[in-house]
Design a protein around this motif. Sequence first.
Motif, PDB file in Angstrom:
ATOM      1  N   ALA A  76       0.850  -1.193   0.000  1.00 46.18           N
ATOM      2  CA  ALA A  76       0.000   0.000   0.000  1.00 46.18           C
ATOM      3  C   ALA A  76       0.889   1.248   0.000  1.00 46.18           C
ATOM      4  O   ALA A  76       1.369   1.681   1.049  1.00 46.18           O
ATOM      5  CB  ALA A  76      -0.921  -0.013   1.219  1.00 46.18           C
ATOM      6  N   HIS A  77       1.100   1.807  -1.169  1.00 52.81           N
ATOM      7  CA  HIS A  77       1.979   2.974  -1.287  1.00 52.81           C
ATOM      8  C   HIS A  77       1.416   4.209  -0.588  1.00 52.81           C
ATOM      9  O   HIS A  77       2.184   5.023  -0.068  1.00 52.81           O
ATOM     10  CB  HIS A  77       2.251   3.294  -2.759  1.00 52.81           C
ATOM     11  CG  HIS A  77       3.141   2.316  -3.429  1.00 52.81           C
ATOM     12  ND1 HIS A  77       4.475   2.182  -3.107  1.00 52.81           N
ATOM     13  CD2 HIS A  77       2.899   1.410  -4.412  1.00 52.81           C
ATOM     14  CE1 HIS A  77       5.016   1.237  -3.857  1.00 52.81           C
ATOM     15  NE2 HIS A  77       4.093   0.750  -4.655  1.00 52.81           N
ATOM     16  N   HIS A  78       0.097   4.355  -0.566  1.00 51.85           N
ATOM     17  CA  HIS A  78      -0.483   5.559   0.040  1.00 51.85           C
ATOM     18  C   HIS A  78      -0.156   5.665   1.527  1.00 51.85           C
ATOM     19  O   HIS A  78       0.010   6.764   2.044  1.00 51.85           O
ATOM     20  CB  HIS A  78      -1.998   5.615  -0.204  1.00 51.85           C
ATOM     21  CG  HIS A  78      -2.774   4.498   0.430  1.00 51.85           C
ATOM     22  ND1 HIS A  78      -2.840   3.237  -0.131  1.00 51.85           N
ATOM     23  CD2 HIS A  78      -3.491   4.450   1.562  1.00 51.85           C
ATOM     24  CE1 HIS A  78      -3.583   2.461   0.637  1.00 51.85           C
ATOM     25  NE2 HIS A  78      -3.998   3.175   1.677  1.00 51.85           N
ATOM     26  N   ARG A  79      -0.032   4.535   2.185  1.00 52.30           N
ATOM     27  CA  ARG A  79       0.224   4.565   3.632  1.00 52.30           C
ATOM     28  C   ARG A  79       1.595   5.161   3.950  1.00 52.30           C
ATOM     29  O   ARG A  79       1.718   6.070   4.761  1.00 52.30           O
ATOM     30  CB  ARG A  79       0.085   3.172   4.225  1.00 52.30           C
ATOM     31  CG  ARG A  79      -1.344   2.685   4.210  1.00 52.30           C
ATOM     32  CD  ARG A  79      -1.515   1.382   4.977  1.00 52.30           C
ATOM     33  NE  ARG A  79      -2.858   0.890   4.776  1.00 52.30           N
ATOM     34  CZ  ARG A  79      -3.153  -0.304   4.281  1.00 52.30           C
ATOM     35  NH1 ARG A  79      -2.190  -1.144   3.966  1.00 52.30           N
ATOM     36  NH2 ARG A  79      -4.397  -0.668   4.101  1.00 52.30           N
ATOM     37  N   TRP A  80       2.618   4.650   3.313  1.00 51.64           N
ATOM     38  CA  TRP A  80       3.944   5.165   3.620  1.00 51.64           C
ATOM     39  C   TRP A  80       4.154   6.560   3.032  1.00 51.64           C
ATOM     40  O   TRP A  80       4.884   7.374   3.621  1.00 51.64           O
ATOM     41  CB  TRP A  80       5.051   4.192   3.219  1.00 51.64           C
ATOM     42  CG  TRP A  80       5.292   4.036   1.746  1.00 51.64           C
ATOM     43  CD1 TRP A  80       4.766   3.090   0.916  1.00 51.64           C
ATOM     44  CD2 TRP A  80       6.144   4.842   0.932  1.00 51.64           C
ATOM     45  NE1 TRP A  80       5.225   3.273  -0.363  1.00 51.64           N
ATOM     46  CE2 TRP A  80       6.078   4.342  -0.375  1.00 51.64           C
ATOM     47  CE3 TRP A  80       6.953   5.952   1.187  1.00 51.64           C
ATOM     48  CZ2 TRP A  80       6.783   4.899  -1.434  1.00 51.64           C
ATOM     49  CZ3 TRP A  80       7.659   6.509   0.125  1.00 51.64           C
ATOM     50  CH2 TRP A  80       7.576   5.991  -1.163  1.00 51.64           C
ATOM     51  N   LEU A  81       3.522   6.853   1.892  1.00 50.74           N
ATOM     52  CA  LEU A  81       3.648   8.203   1.342  1.00 50.74           C
ATOM     53  C   LEU A  81       3.020   9.244   2.259  1.00 50.74           C
ATOM     54  O   LEU A  81       3.576  10.334   2.441  1.00 50.74           O
ATOM     55  CB  LEU A  81       3.021   8.275  -0.055  1.00 50.74           C
ATOM     56  CG  LEU A  81       3.880   7.715  -1.186  1.00 50.74           C
ATOM     57  CD1 LEU A  81       3.061   7.575  -2.464  1.00 50.74           C
ATOM     58  CD2 LEU A  81       5.104   8.588  -1.416  1.00 50.74           C
ATOM     59  N   GLY A  86       3.735  13.582   5.652  1.00 50.25           N
ATOM     60  CA  GLY A  86       3.022  14.180   6.769  1.00 50.25           C
ATOM     61  C   GLY A  86       1.623  14.630   6.397  1.00 50.25           C
ATOM     62  O   GLY A  86       1.063  15.528   7.005  1.00 50.25           O
ATOM     63  N   SER A  87       1.043  13.974   5.414  1.00 50.60           N
ATOM     64  CA  SER A  87      -0.310  14.331   4.987  1.00 50.60           C
ATOM     65  C   SER A  87      -1.198  13.098   5.012  1.00 50.60           C
ATOM     66  O   SER A  87      -0.756  12.002   5.347  1.00 50.60           O
ATOM     67  CB  SER A  87      -0.284  14.916   3.568  1.00 50.60           C
ATOM     68  OG  SER A  87      -0.026  13.892   2.621  1.00 50.60           O
ATOM     69  N   THR A  88      -2.447  13.309   4.656  1.00 49.62           N
ATOM     70  CA  THR A  88      -3.381  12.181   4.534  1.00 49.62           C
ATOM     71  C   THR A  88      -4.079  12.230   3.185  1.00 49.62           C
ATOM     72  O   THR A  88      -5.107  11.605   3.004  1.00 49.62           O
ATOM     73  CB  THR A  88      -4.439  12.221   5.657  1.00 49.62           C
ATOM     74  OG1 THR A  88      -5.127  13.485   5.584  1.00 49.62           O
ATOM     75  CG2 THR A  88      -3.807  12.043   7.017  1.00 49.62           C
ATOM     76  N   GLY A  89      -3.507  12.954   2.240  1.00 52.30           N
ATOM     77  CA  GLY A  89      -4.189  13.175   0.974  1.00 52.30           C
ATOM     78  C   GLY A  89      -3.797  12.276  -0.173  1.00 52.30           C
ATOM     79  O   GLY A  89      -4.306  12.442  -1.284  1.00 52.30           O
ATOM     80  N   THR A  90      -2.914  11.331   0.059  1.00 49.23           N
ATOM     81  CA  THR A  90      -2.512  10.456  -1.045  1.00 49.23           C
ATOM     82  C   THR A  90      -3.666   9.527  -1.400  1.00 49.23           C
ATOM     83  O   THR A  90      -4.203   8.848  -0.523  1.00 49.23           O
ATOM     84  CB  THR A  90      -1.274   9.612  -0.656  1.00 49.23           C
ATOM     85  OG1 THR A  90      -0.242  10.480  -0.202  1.00 49.23           O
ATOM     86  CG2 THR A  90      -0.788   8.799  -1.847  1.00 49.23           C
ATOM     87  N   PRO A  91      -4.065   9.487  -2.679  1.00 49.69           N
ATOM     88  CA  PRO A  91      -5.120   8.544  -3.071  1.00 49.69           C
ATOM     89  C   PRO A  91      -4.705   7.110  -2.720  1.00 49.69           C
ATOM     90  O   PRO A  91      -3.522   6.769  -2.797  1.00 49.69           O
ATOM     91  CB  PRO A  91      -5.212   8.716  -4.588  1.00 49.69           C
ATOM     92  CG  PRO A  91      -4.639  10.070  -4.861  1.00 49.69           C
ATOM     93  CD  PRO A  91      -3.581  10.278  -3.813  1.00 49.69           C
ATOM     94  N   GLN A  92      -5.666   6.299  -2.331  1.00 49.44           N
ATOM     95  CA  GLN A  92      -5.368   4.900  -2.013  1.00 49.44           C
ATOM     96  C   GLN A  92      -4.709   4.257  -3.227  1.00 49.44           C
ATOM     97  O   GLN A  92      -5.215   4.364  -4.349  1.00 49.44           O
ATOM     98  CB  GLN A  92      -6.637   4.149  -1.638  1.00 49.44           C
ATOM     99  CG  GLN A  92      -7.225   4.602  -0.320  1.00 49.44           C
ATOM    100  CD  GLN A  92      -8.432   3.783   0.047  1.00 49.44           C
ATOM    101  OE1 GLN A  92      -8.287   2.685   0.577  1.00 49.44           O
ATOM    102  NE2 GLN A  92      -9.610   4.305  -0.255  1.00 49.44           N
TER     103      GLN A  92
END
Length: 179
Positions: A76-81, A86-92
């Motif tokens: 899951a790339h969005h989790r580590w990105l 320091g954001s929560t905006g990376t698409p799943q």
Amino acid sequence: MSSSKTVVEYTAKRITYHTSLPFAEIAARLEKEINKPSGGPAVFRALGGSKSKDELESNINVLTNGRDFVYFLEFAHHRWLDTYTGSTGTPQTIVYTFGNPLIAQTMLRHNLAAGLHIPPKLMLLEDGAGNGTKVIYDDPASVIAVVSEPGVAVSEELKHAAERLSAKVEELVKTIIAE
């Protein structure tokens, strides 16, 4: 002691399907189709612990449960990105590795370098605008059935086996995005 370097250029095909269905639904459908609950560590135990061809085939057939593929792992790339930025905006964004050793052997027996792209992977990418999900993968035949060195033709058997794998992956994707 001597060494050499060979470079072979080839063209791959990246395939993207876009569906209006939500990411969570597409992920659930994929995980069902590749039998995620029975895959993962069980696949590696079957590969490493089987004592004969018949036992290996039996173990893999149990894991695939009548389907073409079984789940190996995911990233899951969005989790580590999100952590890194320091954001929560990376698409799943999840990359799934799945496969079937019984299908894989139809290619590996012709060219062990095919193992660079076996087992196959595909990415589920949440549309950033909230308009569904993209399913992205590299066409297996375009990355598996390639020359191993300049001037050496790809075996027809490898080409046909890779094309069959491509058709099975395409069928999987069409199944999970069907509305």
